[in-house]
Design a protein around this motif. Structure first.
Motif, PDB file in Angstrom:
ATOM      1  N   VAL A 169      -7.409   4.637  29.867  1.00  0.00           N
ATOM      2  CA  VAL A 169      -6.812   5.197  31.081  1.00  0.00           C
ATOM      3  C   VAL A 169      -7.848   5.986  31.870  1.00  0.00           C
ATOM      4  N   VAL A 170      -8.654   6.793  31.145  1.00  0.00           N
ATOM      5  CA  VAL A 170      -9.689   7.594  31.808  1.00  0.00           C
ATOM      6  C   VAL A 170     -10.766   6.687  32.399  1.00  0.00           C
ATOM      7  N   ASP A 171     -11.190   5.684  31.638  1.00  0.00           N
ATOM      8  CA  ASP A 171     -12.260   4.796  32.101  1.00  0.00           C
ATOM      9  C   ASP A 171     -11.849   3.981  33.323  1.00  0.00           C
ATOM     10  N   LEU A 172     -10.553   3.622  33.397  1.00  0.00           N
ATOM     11  CA  LEU A 172     -10.087   2.814  34.523  1.00  0.00           C
ATOM     12  C   LEU A 172      -9.946   3.616  35.816  1.00  0.00           C
ATOM     13  N   ALA A 173      -9.885   4.922  35.688  1.00  0.00           N
ATOM     14  CA  ALA A 173      -9.773   5.762  36.889  1.00  0.00           C
ATOM     15  C   ALA A 173     -11.137   5.904  37.550  1.00  0.00           C
ATOM     16  N   SER A 174     -11.155   6.029  38.852  1.00  0.00           N
ATOM     17  CA  SER A 174     -12.415   6.233  39.575  1.00  0.00           C
ATOM     18  C   SER A 174     -12.870   7.676  39.399  1.00  0.00           C
ATOM     19  N   PRO A 175     -14.165   7.944  39.629  1.00  0.00           N
ATOM     20  CA  PRO A 175     -14.647   9.330  39.517  1.00  0.00           C
ATOM     21  C   PRO A 175     -13.852  10.286  40.406  1.00  0.00           C
ATOM     22  N   ARG A 176     -13.518   9.839  41.627  1.00  0.00           N
ATOM     23  CA  ARG A 176     -12.771  10.720  42.520  1.00  0.00           C
ATOM     24  C   ARG A 176     -11.383  10.995  41.960  1.00  0.00           C
ATOM     25  N   GLU A 177     -10.731   9.990  41.378  1.00  0.00           N
ATOM     26  CA  GLU A 177      -9.407  10.183  40.779  1.00  0.00           C
ATOM     27  C   GLU A 177      -9.484  11.152  39.592  1.00  0.00           C
ATOM     28  N   ARG A 178     -10.538  11.011  38.785  1.00  0.00           N
ATOM     29  CA  ARG A 178     -10.678  11.907  37.637  1.00  0.00           C
ATOM     30  C   ARG A 178     -10.893  13.349  38.094  1.00  0.00           C
ATOM     31  N   ARG A 179     -11.756  13.546  39.092  1.00  0.00           N
ATOM     32  CA  ARG A 179     -11.994  14.905  39.590  1.00  0.00           C
ATOM     33  C   ARG A 179     -10.713  15.496  40.168  1.00  0.00           C
ATOM     34  N   ALA A 180      -9.960  14.689  40.892  1.00  0.00           N
ATOM     35  CA  ALA A 180      -8.707  15.185  41.477  1.00  0.00           C
ATOM     36  C   ALA A 180      -7.712  15.567  40.382  1.00  0.00           C
ATOM     37  N   ALA A 181      -7.659  14.778  39.325  1.00  0.00           N
ATOM     38  CA  ALA A 181      -6.751  15.081  38.218  1.00  0.00           C
ATOM     39  C   ALA A 181      -7.173  16.378  37.515  1.00  0.00           C
ATOM     40  N   HIS A 182      -8.470  16.566  37.337  1.00  0.00           N
ATOM     41  CA  HIS A 182      -8.954  17.806  36.721  1.00  0.00           C
ATOM     42  C   HIS A 182      -8.624  19.017  37.599  1.00  0.00           C
ATOM     43  N   GLU A 183      -8.784  18.863  38.912  1.00  0.00           N
ATOM     44  CA  GLU A 183      -8.442  19.960  39.821  1.00  0.00           C
ATOM     45  C   GLU A 183      -6.958  20.302  39.711  1.00  0.00           C
ATOM     46  N   ALA A 184      -6.119  19.274  39.640  1.00  0.00           N
ATOM     47  CA  ALA A 184      -4.676  19.506  39.541  1.00  0.00           C
ATOM     48  C   ALA A 184      -4.331  20.206  38.226  1.00  0.00           C
ATOM     49  N   LEU A 185      -4.960  19.793  37.138  1.00  0.00           N
ATOM     50  CA  LEU A 185      -4.713  20.433  35.843  1.00  0.00           C
ATOM     51  C   LEU A 185      -5.197  21.884  35.857  1.00  0.00           C
ATOM     52  N   ALA A 186      -6.343  22.123  36.469  1.00  0.00           N
ATOM     53  CA  ALA A 186      -6.850  23.494  36.555  1.00  0.00           C
ATOM     54  C   ALA A 186      -5.867  24.384  37.302  1.00  0.00           C
ATOM     55  N   ALA A 187      -5.313  23.871  38.389  1.00  0.00           N
ATOM     56  CA  ALA A 187      -4.334  24.648  39.159  1.00  0.00           C
ATOM     57  C   ALA A 187      -3.080  24.914  38.338  1.00  0.00           C
ATOM     58  N   ALA A 188      -2.703  23.963  37.483  1.00  0.00           N
ATOM     59  CA  ALA A 188      -1.485  24.119  36.679  1.00  0.00           C
ATOM     60  C   ALA A 188      -1.702  25.035  35.475  1.00  0.00           C
ATOM     61  N   LEU A 189      -2.969  25.312  35.143  1.00  0.00           N
ATOM     62  CA  LEU A 189      -3.283  26.120  33.956  1.00  0.00           C
ATOM     63  C   LEU A 189      -3.810  27.503  34.333  1.00  0.00           C
ATOM     64  N   ALA A 190      -3.258  28.061  35.373  1.00  0.00           N
ATOM     65  CA  ALA A 190      -3.727  29.376  35.832  1.00  0.00           C
ATOM     66  C   ALA A 190      -3.569  30.447  34.757  1.00  0.00           C
ATOM     67  N   ASP A 191      -2.595  30.274  33.857  1.00  0.00           N
ATOM     68  CA  ASP A 191      -2.367  31.265  32.802  1.00  0.00           C
ATOM     69  C   ASP A 191      -3.200  31.005  31.547  1.00  0.00           C
ATOM     70  N   ASP A 192      -4.009  29.967  31.565  1.00  0.00           N
ATOM     71  CA  ASP A 192      -4.854  29.633  30.412  1.00  0.00           C
ATOM     72  C   ASP A 192      -6.294  29.508  30.909  1.00  0.00           C
ATOM     73  N   PRO A 193      -7.004  30.646  31.051  1.00  0.00           N
ATOM     74  CA  PRO A 193      -8.313  30.633  31.718  1.00  0.00           C
ATOM     75  C   PRO A 193      -9.356  29.740  31.056  1.00  0.00           C
ATOM     76  N   GLU A 194      -9.315  29.600  29.737  1.00  0.00           N
ATOM     77  CA  GLU A 194     -10.335  28.775  29.080  1.00  0.00           C
ATOM     78  C   GLU A 194     -10.153  27.304  29.403  1.00  0.00           C
ATOM     79  N   ARG A 195      -8.944  26.785  29.237  1.00  0.00           N
ATOM     80  CA  ARG A 195      -8.705  25.374  29.574  1.00  0.00           C
ATOM     81  C   ARG A 195      -8.893  25.142  31.075  1.00  0.00           C
ATOM     82  N   ARG A 196      -8.471  26.121  31.871  1.00  0.00           N
ATOM     83  CA  ARG A 196      -8.665  26.003  33.322  1.00  0.00           C
ATOM     84  C   ARG A 196     -10.153  25.869  33.646  1.00  0.00           C
TER      85      ARG A 196
END
Length: 671
Positions: free
Chosen positions: A57-84
């Motif tokens: 799933v990760v390999d099939l995603a484009s670099p831009r899609e992966r970066r966008a997904a990481h940004e979205a996860l970071a925003a969702a993990l505001a209460d978990d600074p290390e994972r964010r």
């Protein structure tokens, strides 16, 4: 599915937040039917049916899609600074100081807390490493390396890579240290002190070069940052300097450590101060050290960092007080052994091994040592590998395997002596001393004991503080009674009994062995009656054995049987085979029939047989020595080895034992 593949720990709430409400559990039905995922349980995240599906799933995603997904996860993990921080780092396409700073703090938090599990790393970061076991160990190092890559300013990049190099020395990544230091380069604000500390740590662990390490640490201290600028310089210099100090007898490293500690508030360096006092000034401060250890161990949090625990462990071993705190070291080992601070796990295993030996738990001691050896060998910690082998040499001697003890001891001495590791060499010589005692070769035992602590000058250092009885017994058995008594007086005047209950027992036993007949019984009884003396079964049984020998010599057969029987029971229980054989022989000499497991009798060497045959004719040691061009003391040492091999305890029994041996040999050859 991409969001779940990038963070295996993300629950449905996090995934929905990251998807900004556009995802619903019903959307997973086709993937579930296709056997790609399993429906999540309440409160849990999405589970892929096979890890390779998430990778695909990760390999099939484009670099831009992966970066966008990481940004979205970071925003969702505001209460978990290390994972964010990890997700922000993976989303970054260019240097970004705010992200680098977040990773910086994540690394520091993981190191202080002593954790860094694989689950804390996103799969994409984990993919940087082929060995999943090393991901946890490298969590803080990886964070700092990535922070360095994302640092826009050379000064910050250099600092973070230097910090990564230092942590790599403790996390089983010694092969990374030189590269990280080279990549860090040199800037006007580079943490030169930590560079020196990391290099010194590498030199110590990789090749045991403690002399060069000490010189680097002296420079490191000159360049160290002030304490308020961070933990790294303090930890790097103090811990590495402690390591160098522990295994040399030179005072300079200890003095430098004292100087370094003086730069910080006392409460900030409590583990190091207690360790310093336990090794440098144990006799004057023993009560304060014990109280301090109890308080420091009690104050440790459940997730205390390894660098807080290990120095306390070294102090506790030196004061014979580790048994009260073993669970804290075991808890740290359990947490770190599968990919944590391996450089701290191995010495913790060593400390527990030493503690198990002195408490008669020899099987457990060897299990701990073997685990430590496996880790030390796998991760390149040659320094700790050698320390463990030195302890195992003593273990072989305690069990009565003199040949193995000597082999291990000689290997350790050959490695330690040219490197100036006096304490390591002392442990190796202690093994040879124990092997000689087990064989009744008191001449050799005296030689080895005297090389650790000279006659009349017992040292309160390590391992000398535990060898007072070794020297005294060997001196008495080889006719050097005055040397033995002078050694006891010197030990008492030096305050060695005050160090702890074990040194008190050992010194009291030595005083009894060296006493004249009018005082010996009372001194033996006093030694064996000391509080908690039974906690040290090897030492306690040795004193019982010596007492039983004295009672038999003074014709108190009933008393001798009591002491020798008790000593034999303990030697059998803990696995001290050679001493058990000697105790059984002494017990037989009192008229008691002793049933022993079938053990093949040790063969006499050609010289031992020659000396035994001459002694059986009635010749004195001096007369035998004149015939064979040996000193009378050497003759006596050979006879001490001969007696237990023949199962006898006196010269008078030699003739009969030799005749029985000859008859048995003849029977074996008769078809």
């Amino acid at each position: 599915m991409l969001l779940a593949a990038l963070d295996a720990d993300a629950g449905l709430t996090v995934l929905r937040t990251a998807a900004q409400g556009s995802a619903h559990i019903d959307d997973l039905v086709p993937a579930e039917r296709a056997g790609l995922v399993r429906a999540p349980a309440a409160g849990c995240g999405l589970t892929f049916c096979h890890p390779l599906i998430a990778t695909a799933v990760v390999d099939l995603a484009s670099p831009r899609e992966r970066r966008a997904a990481h940004e979205a996860l970071a925003a969702a993990l505001a209460d978990d600074p290390e994972r964010r921080a990890w997700h922000l780092a993976e989303a970054a396409a260019a240097p970004d100081e705010s992200v680098a700073r977040a990773l910086d703090e994540a690394a520091l938090t993981a190191w202080r807390r002593g954790t860094g599990s694989a689950a804390e790393l996103p799969a994409s970061v984990g993919a940087l490493f082929s060995d999943r076991r090393r991901i946890a160990a490298s969590a803080a190092v990886t964070a700092l390396m990535r922070a360095g890559e994302l640092s826009p300013h050379p000064v910050d990049r250099s600092r973070r890579l230097v910090e990564a190099a230092f942590l790599a020395t403790m996390t089983g990544q010694l092969d990374q240290v030189n590269r990280l230091l080279a990549d860090a380069g040199q800037t006007p604000d580079t943490q030169t002190g930590l560079v020196f500390a990391a290099t010194a740590h590498l030199l110590t662990h990789d090749g045991g070069d403690v002399d060069t390490a000490y010189r680097l640490l002296a420079q490191a201290l000159d360049h160290a940052c002030e304490a308020e600028k961070g933990d790294w310089d303090r930890l790097g210099i103090l811990y590495t300097l402690l390591l160098v100090s522990l295994y040399t007898l030179r005072p300079e490293p200890w003095k430098l450590l004292d100087t370094a500690m003086a730069r910080f508030p006392p409460e900030a360096v409590t583990p190091f101060r207690l360790c310093y006092d336990a090794y440098v000034d144990p006799t004057r401060k023993s009560d304060a050290i014990r109280e301090g250890l109890a308080d420091a161990f009690a104050e440790l949090t459940i997730d205390a960092a390894p660098w807080q625990i290990v120095p306390l462990g070294f102090a506790a071993v030196a004061m014979d007080a580790l048994s009260d705190h073993r669970r804290l070291l075991l808890r740290m080992i359990d947490r770190e052994r599968d990919g944590g601070a391996i450089g701290m796990v191995v010495p913790a295993l060593l400390l527990l091994c030493q503690d198990s030996y002195v408490h008669g738990l020899w099987d457990e001691a060897e299990r701990l040592a073997e685990e430590g050896l496996d880790l030390a060998s796998a991760y390149g910690y040659q320094f700790w590998e050698r320390q463990l082998r030195a302890v195992l040499a003593s273990g072989a001697a305690l069990r009565g395997d003199a040949d193995l003890a000597r082999t291990r001891s000689e290997e350790t001495t050959t490695w330690a002596a040219p490197r100036g590791m006096d304490v390591t060499e002392g442990y190796a010589r202690s093994a040879r001393n124990l092997a000689a005692i087990g064989q009744g070769d008191y001449e050799e035992a005296l030689v080895q004991a005297a090389r650790i602590g000279p006659p009349g000058a017992p040292t309160p250092g390590v391992p000398g503080r535990w060898m007072v009885l070794d020297f005294v017994e060997a001196a008495v058995r080889t006719g050097r009674l005055e040397d033995a008594r002078a050694h006891v007086r010197a030990a008492q005047e030096a305050g060695i009994p005050r160090i702890g209950p074990r040194t008190e027992l050992i010194t009291a036993g030595a005083a009894a062995v060296a006493a004249d007949d009018a005082e010996a019984a009372a001194l033996f009884e006093a030694a064996l009656a000391l509080p908690d003396s039974g906690r040290w079964p090897w030492d306690f049984a040795r004193i019982q054995f010596a007492y039983g020998q004295w009672l038999r010599r003074t014709h108190d057969m009933a008393g001798a049987r009591t002491q020798l029987g008790a000593a034999l029971e303990t030697f059998d229980r803990i696995g001290a085979e050679m001493m058990a054989q000697r105790a059984a022989a002494e017990l037989r000499a009192t008229g008691v029939s002793v049933a022993r497991p079938d053990v093949a009798p040790e063969q006499l060497t050609a010289q031992e047989r020659q000396i035994a045959e001459l002694a059986a004719t009635g010749l004195s040691n001096k007369q035998i020595g004149e015939r064979l061009f040996l000193s009378h003391r050497t003759v006596g040492s050979h006879l001490y080895r001969v007696y237990p091999k023949l199962g006898i305890t006196s010269r008078a029994a030699l003739r009969g034992a030799l005749e029985a041996m000859a008859a048995a040999h003849q029977d074996e050859e008769t078809p």
